[in-house]
Design a protein around this motif. Sequence first.
Motif, short mmCIF file in Angstrom:
data_model
loop_
_atom_site.label_atom_id
_atom_site.label_comp_id
_atom_site.label_asym_id
_atom_site.label_seq_id
_atom_site.Cartn_x
_atom_site.Cartn_y
_atom_site.Cartn_z
N TYR A 9 66.91 96.03 2.44
CA TYR A 9 65.95 95.04 2.94
C TYR A 9 65.03 95.69 3.98
CZ TYR A 9 69.35 91.91 0.80
OH TYR A 9 70.20 91.30 -0.08
N PRO A 10 63.76 95.29 4.01
CA PRO A 10 62.78 95.93 4.91
C PRO A 10 62.86 95.41 6.33
CG PRO A 10 61.69 94.24 3.64
CD PRO A 10 63.11 94.28 3.13
N ILE A 11 64.04 95.49 6.91
CA ILE A 11 64.27 94.98 8.27
C ILE A 11 64.81 96.11 9.13
CG2 ILE A 11 65.49 93.30 9.67
CD1 ILE A 11 65.73 91.55 7.16
N PHE A 12 64.06 96.49 10.15
CA PHE A 12 64.46 97.54 11.08
C PHE A 12 64.91 96.90 12.40
CE2 PHE A 12 61.81 101.50 9.68
CZ PHE A 12 62.14 101.27 8.36
N LEU A 13 65.95 97.42 12.98
CA LEU A 13 66.32 97.07 14.35
C LEU A 13 65.55 97.97 15.30
CD1 LEU A 13 68.21 95.72 16.49
CD2 LEU A 13 69.81 97.61 16.09
N ALA A 14 64.93 97.38 16.31
CA ALA A 14 64.22 98.19 17.30
C ALA A 14 65.24 98.99 18.12
CB ALA A 14 63.39 97.30 18.22
N PRO A 15 64.95 100.25 18.40
CA PRO A 15 65.89 101.10 19.15
C PRO A 15 65.76 100.87 20.65
CG PRO A 15 63.99 102.37 18.48
CD PRO A 15 63.78 101.00 17.91
N PRO A 209 53.35 105.15 5.36
CA PRO A 209 53.92 103.80 5.42
C PRO A 209 53.81 103.24 6.84
CG PRO A 209 55.41 105.34 4.33
CD PRO A 209 54.34 106.16 4.97
N VAL A 210 53.62 101.94 6.92
CA VAL A 210 53.47 101.27 8.21
C VAL A 210 54.57 100.24 8.38
CG1 VAL A 210 51.99 99.75 9.59
CG2 VAL A 210 50.97 101.61 8.25
N VAL A 211 55.25 100.30 9.52
CA VAL A 211 56.28 99.31 9.87
C VAL A 211 55.72 98.43 10.98
CG1 VAL A 211 58.60 98.98 10.81
CG2 VAL A 211 58.15 100.88 9.24
N ALA A 212 55.73 97.11 10.78
CA ALA A 212 55.19 96.17 11.76
C ALA A 212 56.21 95.91 12.86
CB ALA A 212 54.80 94.87 11.08
N ALA A 213 55.77 95.89 14.13
CA ALA A 213 56.67 95.64 15.25
C ALA A 213 55.94 94.85 16.33
CB ALA A 213 57.19 96.96 15.82
N GLY A 214 56.57 93.77 16.78
CA GLY A 214 55.98 93.01 17.88
C GLY A 214 55.95 91.52 17.64
N GLY A 215 56.83 90.78 18.32
CA GLY A 215 56.82 89.33 18.24
C GLY A 215 57.41 88.75 16.98
N ILE A 216 58.12 89.54 16.20
CA ILE A 216 58.68 89.08 14.92
C ILE A 216 60.11 88.61 15.14
CG2 ILE A 216 59.20 89.75 12.55
CD1 ILE A 216 57.10 92.02 12.91
N MET A 217 60.34 87.33 14.85
CA MET A 217 61.65 86.74 15.13
C MET A 217 62.34 86.14 13.91
SD MET A 217 61.92 87.18 18.45
CE MET A 217 60.78 87.61 19.77
N ALA A 233 59.47 95.52 8.67
CA ALA A 233 59.22 94.94 9.99
C ALA A 233 60.36 95.33 10.92
CB ALA A 233 59.10 93.43 9.90
N GLN A 234 60.02 95.57 12.18
CA GLN A 234 61.01 95.97 13.17
C GLN A 234 61.18 94.87 14.20
OE1 GLN A 234 61.67 100.17 14.54
NE2 GLN A 234 60.62 99.45 16.37
#
Length: 340
Positions: A9-15, A209-217, A233-234
């Motif tokens: 799944y395209p879900i990243f945990l922010a480090p 490739p671009v991973v989106a990060a910021g305000g995604i809940m 998305a991260q």
Amino acid sequence: MLNQLNIKYPIFLAPMAGVSTPALAAAVSNAGGLGALGLGSSTIDGAIHQIKQTKLLTPNAFQVNFFCHEEYKLDKEQEKDWIHFLSKEFFRLGKEAPTQLQQLYSSFKNNDDYTNLLLDTKPKAVSFHFGLPSYSQISALKSSGILTMVSVTQLSEALEAQALGIDILIAQGIEAGGHRGMFNPSRESGIFTSDLVSILIEHPQIQLPVVAAGGIMAGDAIRKMLDLGASAAQLGTAFIQCEESAANQSYKNALFQQKNTQITDIISGRPARGLISQWHQILASCHEVQHSGYPYTYDIAKKLSTLDPAFSIYWAGSNVSNIRRLNAQALMETLIEELL
């Protein structure tokens, strides 16, 4: 590139340095996403231990993260002025202010021990924040089969990262909690996550490739980013409340009690978004005083935060009011259900 990670799944945990743990990283990876370890504040031995522990908890890929900030010689006059400015708060608490500021973290680009530990432990992916490592470091990592990623906040940073050989861009929008990833802390672009993703996807020179990060809940927000062309998305703030995170209970409770966040650079010396606290109120009285820069400013902020809860440092994204009280596995299951 993402195929190399073999995630479902395209879900990243922010480090998140100081918050992410092997248990949290493994839970996300075991659920089909990409777990993460924030190692920028770790010692070499501590980083190795966390990587080994995570590998024991999951057979799947996860990313590790390091800081690539520009190191500089501390301005002694600025150091003295900033300590003096905050000394009244220490005095109020019956404590002595420190006499000097410490450089808490070293930069990956200036420490080949970090590179060597990655070459030895071989995590599937490494990401960088605040800038880029050297070309030789990137080449060594890629030659060892390690995927490289970097947080970018504007087009110019993305182009620079691509030219140096980075594999994946993490598009960090202004909504993101914690530290802004811009290479130069004085050049804030202020671009929303969705707009930054669109800029990078549509630009003819960007081929990564671009991973989106910021305000995604939530899953619907992930879907929105994927529809814009992001590969994944991260999420960070959404996972801070998980029982597997290293955040203390006061931090976790505050995420559900407060709704407002603001970006300031007086806590750490670099712009970062967190819950409103006493730090944001003293901004009104420090216009004539310049902080000492990252990470020296962070040193005195951390000391003060341990003495007075009003100065607690709780990094969080702009949509913090949308988080759910779930453990990592349950949150991943919820995100996946919402996404699909």
